[in-house]
Design a protein around this motif. Structure first.
Motif, short mmCIF file in Angstrom:
data_model
loop_
_atom_site.label_atom_id
_atom_site.label_comp_id
_atom_site.label_asym_id
_atom_site.label_seq_id
_atom_site.Cartn_x
_atom_site.Cartn_y
_atom_site.Cartn_z
N LEU A 1 2.34 15.80 -0.89
CA LEU A 1 3.05 14.96 0.07
C LEU A 1 2.23 14.65 1.32
CD1 LEU A 1 6.66 16.45 -0.14
CD2 LEU A 1 5.91 14.22 -0.97
N LYS A 2 1.21 15.46 1.59
CA LYS A 2 0.37 15.20 2.77
C LYS A 2 -0.32 13.85 2.68
CE LYS A 2 -0.68 20.06 3.83
NZ LYS A 2 -1.75 21.09 3.86
N THR A 3 -0.63 13.42 1.47
CA THR A 3 -1.37 12.16 1.29
C THR A 3 -0.56 11.14 0.49
OG1 THR A 3 -2.45 13.10 -0.69
CG2 THR A 3 -3.61 13.30 1.42
N TYR A 4 0.73 11.37 0.31
CA TYR A 4 1.56 10.48 -0.50
C TYR A 4 2.00 9.29 0.37
CZ TYR A 4 5.13 9.17 -3.95
OH TYR A 4 5.87 8.52 -4.90
N PRO A 5 1.54 8.06 0.05
CA PRO A 5 1.90 6.91 0.89
C PRO A 5 3.34 6.46 0.65
CG PRO A 5 0.59 6.19 -1.00
CD PRO A 5 0.67 7.69 -1.08
N ARG A 6 4.15 6.43 1.69
CA ARG A 6 5.57 6.11 1.56
C ARG A 6 6.02 5.25 2.73
NH1 ARG A 6 4.68 11.59 2.44
NH2 ARG A 6 5.34 12.35 4.50
N MET A 7 6.95 4.37 2.46
CA MET A 7 7.45 3.47 3.49
C MET A 7 8.63 4.09 4.23
SD MET A 7 8.93 -0.40 3.05
CE MET A 7 7.49 -0.96 2.16
N ASN A 8 9.36 4.98 3.56
CA ASN A 8 10.60 5.52 4.11
C ASN A 8 10.63 7.04 4.00
OD1 ASN A 8 12.62 3.04 4.48
ND2 ASN A 8 11.37 2.70 2.65
N GLY A 9 11.46 7.66 4.82
CA GLY A 9 11.66 9.09 4.76
C GLY A 9 12.73 9.47 3.76
N LEU A 10 12.67 10.71 3.31
CA LEU A 10 13.66 11.31 2.41
C LEU A 10 13.79 12.78 2.74
CD1 LEU A 10 12.68 10.09 -1.20
CD2 LEU A 10 14.75 9.47 0.03
N ASN A 11 14.92 13.36 2.37
CA ASN A 11 15.05 14.81 2.31
C ASN A 11 14.75 15.26 0.90
OD1 ASN A 11 15.88 15.16 5.01
ND2 ASN A 11 18.00 14.67 4.48
N ILE A 12 13.95 16.29 0.77
CA ILE A 12 13.55 16.80 -0.55
C ILE A 12 13.81 18.29 -0.60
CG2 ILE A 12 11.59 17.11 -2.14
CD1 ILE A 12 10.23 14.71 -0.71
N ILE A 13 14.35 18.78 -1.70
CA ILE A 13 14.35 20.21 -1.98
C ILE A 13 13.44 20.44 -3.17
CG2 ILE A 13 15.66 22.23 -2.72
CD1 ILE A 13 18.05 21.24 -1.24
N CYS B 1 0.80 -1.23 0.00
CA CYS B 1 0.00 0.00 0.00
C CYS B 1 0.84 1.28 0.00
CB CYS B 1 -0.96 0.01 1.19
SG CYS B 1 -0.14 -0.16 2.80
N THR B 2 2.15 1.18 -0.25
CA THR B 2 2.98 2.38 -0.24
C THR B 2 4.03 2.33 -1.35
OG1 THR B 2 4.68 1.46 1.22
CG2 THR B 2 2.82 2.57 2.28
N HIS B 3 4.52 3.51 -1.68
CA HIS B 3 5.77 3.61 -2.44
C HIS B 3 6.92 3.34 -1.47
CE1 HIS B 3 3.91 5.64 -5.97
NE2 HIS B 3 3.09 6.12 -5.05
N ILE B 4 7.97 2.69 -1.94
CA ILE B 4 9.11 2.46 -1.06
C ILE B 4 9.77 3.80 -0.72
CG2 ILE B 4 11.39 1.38 -0.91
CD1 ILE B 4 10.25 -0.94 -2.54
N PHE B 5 9.87 4.69 -1.71
CA PHE B 5 10.35 6.05 -1.51
C PHE B 5 9.45 7.01 -2.27
CE2 PHE B 5 14.28 3.46 -1.42
CZ PHE B 5 14.69 3.74 -0.12
N VAL B 6 9.50 8.28 -1.92
CA VAL B 6 8.82 9.29 -2.72
C VAL B 6 9.42 9.29 -4.13
CG1 VAL B 6 8.39 11.76 -3.04
CG2 VAL B 6 8.22 10.74 -0.75
#
Length: 355
Positions: A208-220, A184-189
């Motif tokens: 990104l508020k509703t983007y299902p993800r398994m892991n965190g990332l830093n994004i610019i 039910c998630t993307h592994i990463f954004v």
């Protein structure tokens, strides 16, 4: 390899065009991933089922990505299952595939011409050759830098609306992904989704508020009016806006106080802390002499201070990470520059005083 691949048409047609143009490099990328998976002693049958479950999630929620992967398989003549193995980046969850990247944004008042520049070194622990894709889409064009044969985790990109996005991974033993969320998630954004669906930084934040993800990332993310760092976790995101300095940068740890306790200790993961500090030092040195120029950003990304913990990464006996590409976009001009491989070797540089 062709320097830039231009693709158009349906997702499947875009995939076929990539597969035909990049067959040899895609073949090598698949072999590299399979070799590392074998070294990691992952149970093959378990891993195959894991990939199938995430592919089913993508087919339900992003069928265009699956269709493009199928097209790559058709264009290259390689098995579809191998392309799924390449595109479902669960291998980054093992210790054998660390992806260590550095990213920097410079805009007014720090940039000498007032433009907004976003540059990234993609550092990878296995050999997946990088390519530049120029996508011609009905909603507008996208330029992205990505591993050959992959559509699920681009390094960086810019769209025709003037939105630029890039990421760096976050790695810590203190944050364990829930592998059962693979259905039910993307592994990463996947920033490809952001570049397709969003026109502005505000739209990225909303997405990104509703983007299902398994892991965190830093994004610019940056557009012509604003720029932000977004430190994401599985469930939340924390935002640092440009404070008026025109400078934002990240490596592979969190800087915001709400989530910095999740960082691995500097003694355990020196590279990310040393690269972050070195970028800050070089920016301070340049700003003492004047504003940041185009060449200053490339010089920062080509820096070798701290050796195995340098910004420009070269593999050594114990450190497999290497800089696979350096990519820069200019938001206002809609332009992108890329070196495939280390910038110190692939962006030819000299000056008169050398002679």
């Amino acid at each position: 390899m062709q320097p830039i691949i231009t693709v158009s048409g349906t997702p499947r047609e875009q995939g076929r065009q990539q597969g035909e143009a990049l067959k040899d490099s895609i073949t090598q990328a698949i072999l590299s991933v399979k070799e590392k998976l074998a070294d990691s002693k992952v149970d093959p049958e378990f891993y195959k089922g894991y990939i199938a479950r995430n592919a089913a999630f993508l087919e339900r929620n992003h069928p265009n990505q699956i269709q493009e992967i199928q097209g790559i398989a058709e264009g290259s003549g390689l098995p579809y299952e191998d392309l799924l193995t390449l595109n479902i980046p669960a291998y980054f969850l093992t210790e054998y595939f660390n992806q260590e990247c550095s990213m920097l944004l410079v805009r007014a008042p720090a940039s000498i011409d007032g433009n907004t520049y976003l540059i990234k070194n993609r550092d990878m622990g296995t050999h997946i050759e990088q390519c530049v894709l120029h996508r011609k889409l009905p909603q507008g064009d996208i330029i992205e830098v990505n591993g050959v044969g992959t559509v699920t985790y681009p390094a960086s990109g810019i769209n025709s609306h003037g939105l630029g996005v890039t990421t760096t991974g976050f790695w810590s033993d203190l944050v364990k992904p829930n592998l059962e969320e693979i259905d039910c998630t993307h592994i990463f954004v996947n920033i490809r989704v952001l570049l397709e669906q969003c026109k502005t930084v505000d739209e990225v934040l909303e997405c990104l508020k509703t983007y299902p993800r398994m892991n965190g990332l830093n994004i610019i993310a940056a557009d012509a009016t604003q720029a932000v760092v977004i430190e994401t976790t599985r469930d939340n995101m924390y935002i640092q806006r440009d404070d008026g300095s025109g400078l934002l940068w990240r490596t592979n740890h969190y800087m915001l106080p709400e989530i910095s306790p999740f960082n691995p200790p500097p003694t355990k993961y020196q590279s990310t802390h040393k690269r972050y500090a070195r970028i800050g030092e070089m920016l301070e040195e340049r700003l003492a002499a004047g504003k940041i120029r185009f060449q200053d950003m490339w010089r920062i990304m080509s820096d070798h201070q701290n050796e195995i913990n340098a910004i420009c990464r070269h593999p050594s006996e114990n450190i497999p990470a290497h800089t696979a590409s350096t990519s820069m976009v200019c938001i206002e001009d809609g332009e992108a520059w890329t070196t495939i491989g280390n910038p110190c070797e692939n962006l030819r540089y000299t000056k008169l005083s050398n002679f």
